[in-house]
Design a protein around this motif. Structure first.
Motif, mmCIF file in Angstrom:
data_model
loop_
_atom_site.group_PDB
_atom_site.id
_atom_site.type_symbol
_atom_site.label_atom_id
_atom_site.label_comp_id
_atom_site.label_asym_id
_atom_site.label_seq_id
_atom_site.Cartn_x
_atom_site.Cartn_y
_atom_site.Cartn_z
ATOM 1 N N GLY A 255 0.652 -1.353 0.001
ATOM 2 C CA GLY A 255 0.189 -0.102 -0.136
ATOM 3 C C GLY A 255 0.729 1.199 -0.023
ATOM 4 N N GLU A 256 0.478 2.295 0.907
ATOM 5 C CA GLU A 256 1.365 3.556 0.783
ATOM 6 C C GLU A 256 2.513 3.319 1.564
ATOM 7 O OE1 GLU A 256 0.318 6.232 -0.653
ATOM 8 O OE2 GLU A 256 -1.926 5.456 -1.214
ATOM 9 N N VAL A 257 3.656 2.686 1.119
ATOM 10 C CA VAL A 257 5.194 2.120 1.768
ATOM 11 C C VAL A 257 5.679 2.699 0.556
ATOM 12 C CG1 VAL A 257 3.865 0.567 3.072
ATOM 13 C CG2 VAL A 257 4.973 -0.133 0.985
ATOM 14 N N LEU A 258 6.974 3.218 1.237
ATOM 15 C CA LEU A 258 7.998 3.481 0.125
ATOM 16 C C LEU A 258 8.843 2.175 -0.421
ATOM 17 C CD1 LEU A 258 10.032 6.338 1.629
ATOM 18 C CD2 LEU A 258 8.534 6.085 -0.185
ATOM 19 N N LYS A 259 8.769 1.189 0.470
ATOM 20 C CA LYS A 259 9.389 -0.044 0.187
ATOM 21 C C LYS A 259 8.720 -1.311 0.485
ATOM 22 C CE LYS A 259 13.027 1.092 2.548
ATOM 23 N NZ LYS A 259 13.983 0.855 3.808
ATOM 24 N N PRO A 260 8.044 -1.670 -0.375
ATOM 25 C CA PRO A 260 6.970 -2.894 -0.301
ATOM 26 C C PRO A 260 7.725 -4.063 0.156
ATOM 27 C CG PRO A 260 6.248 -1.832 -2.208
ATOM 28 C CD PRO A 260 7.687 -1.259 -1.745
ATOM 29 N N LEU A 261 7.486 -4.985 1.436
ATOM 30 C CA LEU A 261 8.108 -6.006 1.716
ATOM 31 C C LEU A 261 7.503 -7.139 1.602
ATOM 32 C CD1 LEU A 261 9.489 -4.440 5.343
ATOM 33 C CD2 LEU A 261 10.722 -4.377 3.036
ATOM 34 N N SER A 262 8.146 -8.359 1.747
ATOM 35 C CA SER A 262 7.725 -9.491 1.653
ATOM 36 C C SER A 262 8.650 -10.580 2.772
ATOM 37 C CB SER A 262 7.878 -10.240 0.415
ATOM 38 O OG SER A 262 7.242 -11.592 0.411
ATOM 39 N N LEU A 263 7.957 -10.610 4.003
ATOM 40 C CA LEU A 263 8.878 -11.228 4.908
ATOM 41 C C LEU A 263 8.458 -12.533 5.316
ATOM 42 C CD1 LEU A 263 8.577 -7.956 7.426
ATOM 43 C CD2 LEU A 263 10.406 -8.831 5.989
ATOM 44 N N SER A 264 9.134 -13.557 5.390
ATOM 45 C CA SER A 264 9.003 -14.817 5.784
ATOM 46 C C SER A 264 9.134 -15.144 7.158
ATOM 47 C CB SER A 264 10.173 -15.785 5.018
ATOM 48 O OG SER A 264 11.547 -15.694 5.659
ATOM 49 N N SER A 265 8.746 -16.309 7.917
ATOM 50 C CA SER A 265 8.888 -16.447 9.081
ATOM 51 C C SER A 265 10.401 -16.249 9.700
ATOM 52 C CB SER A 265 8.348 -17.934 9.500
ATOM 53 O OG SER A 265 7.300 -17.999 8.884
ATOM 54 N N ILE A 266 11.350 -16.645 8.854
ATOM 55 C CA ILE A 266 12.725 -16.572 9.286
ATOM 56 C C ILE A 266 13.308 -15.176 9.288
ATOM 57 C CG2 ILE A 266 15.129 -17.111 8.215
ATOM 58 C CD1 ILE A 266 13.728 -19.701 6.661
ATOM 59 N N ASP A 267 12.515 -14.248 8.346
ATOM 60 C CA ASP A 267 13.066 -12.670 8.175
ATOM 61 C C ASP A 267 12.527 -12.186 9.461
ATOM 62 O OD1 ASP A 267 13.953 -12.975 5.712
ATOM 63 O OD2 ASP A 267 12.078 -12.718 4.874
ATOM 64 N N ILE A 268 11.278 -12.747 10.172
ATOM 65 C CA ILE A 268 10.732 -12.218 11.296
ATOM 66 C C ILE A 268 11.237 -12.466 12.408
ATOM 67 C CG2 ILE A 268 8.335 -11.889 12.750
ATOM 68 C CD1 ILE A 268 7.769 -10.426 9.955
ATOM 69 N N ALA A 269 11.731 -13.788 12.432
ATOM 70 C CA ALA A 269 12.490 -14.420 13.581
ATOM 71 C C ALA A 269 13.737 -13.619 13.742
ATOM 72 C CB ALA A 269 12.707 -16.063 13.371
ATOM 73 N N ALA A 270 14.405 -13.255 12.763
ATOM 74 C CA ALA A 270 15.691 -12.662 12.585
ATOM 75 C C ALA A 270 15.627 -11.348 13.258
ATOM 76 C CB ALA A 270 16.477 -12.413 11.416
ATOM 77 N N MET A 271 14.386 -10.744 13.184
ATOM 78 C CA MET A 271 14.119 -9.185 13.605
ATOM 79 C C MET A 271 14.236 -9.086 15.219
ATOM 80 S SD MET A 271 11.558 -7.706 10.995
ATOM 81 C CE MET A 271 11.524 -5.839 11.433
#
Ligand SMILES: Nc1nc2c(c(=O)[nH]1)N[C@H]1C(S)=C(S)[C@@H](COP(=O)(O)O)O[C@H]1N2
Ligand SMILES: [Mo]
Length: 171
Positions: free
Chosen positions: A38-54
């Motif tokens: 939507g109204e975002v500068l960088k659309p993201l696609s985050l996997s469970s692994i990406d989220i777990a790493a945050m």
């Protein structure tokens, strides 16, 4: 010769089983994707692994039955900042009419106004939780669920989150 052929066949079977196992392991950990759009500068696609790493944060709060749990997850503000959403100093003027629409795999949807999520507006942290009491969220609840502490009703604790979409409340 017979023994040799038998051995080759056995090796092939083991190899196929191993490959299946690896593919299965990859799909079970990686199929769940959250998109930020939507109204975002960088659309993201985050996997469970990406989220777990945050970087995670723990919040102790009561569920809808009044039972206290420790929820662990990533603050929504962190995810939105990563996607270049107008928070902080940029959250003024027209941007104040933006909403975060959260969608789940069962079609359930809830909204948050951006100031509810922005740490410069509120000390209350809204989490994209991936753990409760140290354990991954069960199927039908997770892998991701929104946790909004201190609300009198848990109707916005949306389970099985798949999409975070920033929209304008008016065009
Ligand atoms: N995906 C999804 N999330 C949902 C709902 C739903 O129907 N679908 N119901 C909401 C409502 S109305 C409540 S009260 C809480 C119930 O929380 P519980 O799942 O811990 O019982 O989940 C919320 N999250
Ligand atoms: Mo509810």
């Amino acid at each position: 010769m017979k023994h040799y052929l038998y051995f080759v066949r056995l090796c092939l079977v083991v190899l196929i089983l191993l490959t299946c196992g690896l593919v299965k392991a990859q799909t079970t950990t990686n199929t769940h994707i959250i998109t930020v759009e939507g109204e975002v500068l960088k659309p993201l696609s985050l996997s469970s692994i990406d989220i777990a790493a945050m970087k995670h944060m723990d919040i102790q709060t009561k569920d809808k039955d009044g039972v206290t749990h420790v929820y662990s997850g990533v603050p929504l503000s962190e995810i939105l900042t990563m996607a270049g959403v107008s928070l902080g100093k940029e959250l003024r003027g027209k941007n104040l009419a933006k909403l975060l629409l959260v969608k789940a795999s069962d079609g359930y949807e809830v909204v948050f106004a951006l100031p509810e999520i922005d740490p410069e507006f509120s000390d209350k942290v809204i989490l994209l939780a991936d753990k409760m009491d140290g354990k991954s969220l069960a199927a039908g609840i997770g892998p991701f669920r929104i946790v909004v502490p201190e609300e009198k009703r848990q109707a916005r604790w949306i389970r099985e989150v798949t999409i975070l979409k920033v929209i304008f409340a008016k065009e």
